[in-house]
Motif scaffolding. Structure first.
Motif, mmCIF file in Angstrom:
data_model
loop_
_atom_site.group_PDB
_atom_site.id
_atom_site.type_symbol
_atom_site.label_atom_id
_atom_site.label_comp_id
_atom_site.label_asym_id
_atom_site.label_seq_id
_atom_site.Cartn_x
_atom_site.Cartn_y
_atom_site.Cartn_z
ATOM 1 N N ASP A 177 0.864 -1.440 0.044
ATOM 2 C CA ASP A 177 0.300 0.163 0.122
ATOM 3 C C ASP A 177 0.787 1.855 0.061
ATOM 4 O O ASP A 177 1.664 1.914 0.683
ATOM 5 C CB ASP A 177 -0.987 0.130 1.384
ATOM 6 N N TRP A 178 0.965 2.068 -1.468
ATOM 7 C CA TRP A 178 1.897 3.066 -1.129
ATOM 8 C C TRP A 178 1.301 4.308 -0.110
ATOM 9 O O TRP A 178 2.553 4.846 0.128
ATOM 10 C CB TRP A 178 1.860 3.752 -2.286
ATOM 11 N N SER A 179 0.145 4.109 0.424
ATOM 12 C CA SER A 179 -0.020 5.769 1.670
ATOM 13 C C SER A 179 -0.384 5.003 2.732
ATOM 14 O O SER A 179 0.089 5.688 3.459
ATOM 15 C CB SER A 179 -2.056 5.573 1.624
ATOM 16 N N GLY A 180 1.050 3.745 2.560
ATOM 17 C CA GLY A 180 1.144 4.144 4.144
ATOM 18 C C GLY A 180 2.731 3.085 4.635
ATOM 19 O O GLY A 180 3.835 4.511 4.619
ATOM 20 N N ALA A 181 3.420 2.400 4.558
ATOM 21 C CA ALA A 181 5.191 2.002 4.709
ATOM 22 C C ALA A 181 5.666 2.426 3.859
ATOM 23 O O ALA A 181 6.804 2.999 3.844
ATOM 24 C CB ALA A 181 5.280 1.076 5.516
ATOM 25 N N ALA A 182 5.106 2.183 2.548
ATOM 26 C CA ALA A 182 5.551 1.929 0.995
ATOM 27 C C ALA A 182 6.085 4.400 1.267
ATOM 28 O O ALA A 182 7.229 3.991 -0.133
ATOM 29 C CB ALA A 182 4.868 2.073 -0.044
#
Length: 341
Positions: A177-182
């Motif tokens: 998920d790009w909106s979190g850890a990434a």
């Protein structure tokens, strides 16, 4: 007399050759003066950072190559075909790498930033600065500058490797998920977060003057920064709204780009008003339909942030973090110039 003359004539060229060889060995970029002193004092921490960054980067490059071998079967980065997720086994390595990078600001801030000045102040070695020809500002600037430069280089290398590894599957939430850890593990964000943690740890150590206490307080500081940032980062994007007027049954959901971060969704009434999607969560389907009819619900309204905004959001957030870092660094220099010892 003659013996002394012969010895002198023989030793002259030999001594000159040795001096020339010694001078030749001394050529090239080498640390000296204050730079050498700071490196010598903190070489264990600096070498640990360099080795950890090199190993982590190498592993990520290898994992990326292995992932591309798999993705080449489905069109690679030119456009993945349907079904590539079925046997995709790199979710766990990507997740573990992002968590490791997320821990970097905490670990580096506690074990590198906090002791940088606190150890010298606690042991009394900082008092030697006032008895030497080098000024306090030069000493502080060298310690802070060399540490910041090394941390920036290491985190940039790791962040670049992770970004390169993850970019082929960036638009798919199935991989990560790009909106979190990434978001915090790629681009300029890891660099900015780590620098803020390190410089903040240096300032805390300078004020508290106790190594262990400074490390504990820095731990709390870095965790607080991470928590605040996690709530703040998605507000950096521009929300896009899409609406429908085809009811709220099956197949009526609005088209949202792949990988988009859903901010919120509402029922849309005939008058254009928005009501919460849970306002008609009745016990039975018949009661739910009656509630929707009574509210004159005609469709959906969805707020989202597309993945295409990720890069601009990261740079905006990193700029804010780096500005805070610069303010703390300036405070360290100004405070230490007169009140260091």
């Amino acid at each position: 007399m003659s013996t002394m003359t012969r010895t002198g004539s023989t030793g002259g060229p030999a001594s000159a050759g040795a001096a020339t060889a010694e001078a030749g060995r001394g050529r090239g970029p080498r640390l000296s003066g204050m730079n050498w002193l700071v490196w010598r004092q903190h070489r264990a921490a600096y070498w640990t950072l360099l080795v950890a960054a090199a190993v982590t980067t190498t592993v990520m490059v290898y994992q990326r190559q292995q992932m591309m071998v798999y993705l080449d079967q489905y069109g690679s980065i030119n456009g993945l075909k349907d079904g590539w997720e079925e046997k995709f086994t790199f979710q766990q390595p990507l997740s573990m790498a992002s968590r490791l990078i997320g821990l970097a600001p905490v670990l580096v801030g506690v074990f590198v930033g906090a002791p940088l000045l606190a150890a010298d102040l606690e042991n009394g070695t900082a008092k030697l600065v006032t008895t030497q020809s080098a000024s306090r500002v030069r000493w502080l600037g060298t310690k802070l500058g060399m540490t910041v430069l090394l941390v920036a280089v290491c985190t940039t290398a790791v962040s670049a490797a992770f970004t390169w590894w993850w970019s082929p599957v960036k638009s798919s939430q199935y991989a990560l998920d790009w909106s979190g850890a990434a978001f915090d593990s790629s681009g300029p964000v890891p660099v900015a977060l780590t620098l803020l943690s390190v410089v903040g740890g240096v300032a805390i150590g300078m004020l508290l003057r106790r190594t262990l206490l400074s490390m504990v307080v820095t731990l709390g500081f870095t965790v607080a920064v991470q928590v605040v940032w996690s709530y703040f980062r998605m507000s950096l994007g521009n929300i896009v709204t899409v609406t429908t007027d085809k009811g709220v049954g099956d197949g009526t959901s609005p088209d949202v780009p792949a990988g988009a971060y859903a901010v919120d969704e509402f029922y849309r009434t005939a008058s254009g008003d928005l009501i919460g999607w849970g306002s008609c969560a009745e016990a039975t389907e018949k009661a739910t339909e009656a509630c929707l009819d009574k509210a004159q619900v005609v469709g959906w309204s969805v707020d989202y942030i597309p993945v295409s905004q990720m890069s601009s959001m990261q740079w905006l957030g990193a700029s804010i973090l780096l500005a805070l870092t610069a303010c703390i660094a300036a405070f360290v220099i100004l405070w230490g110039r007169k009140r260091l010892v």
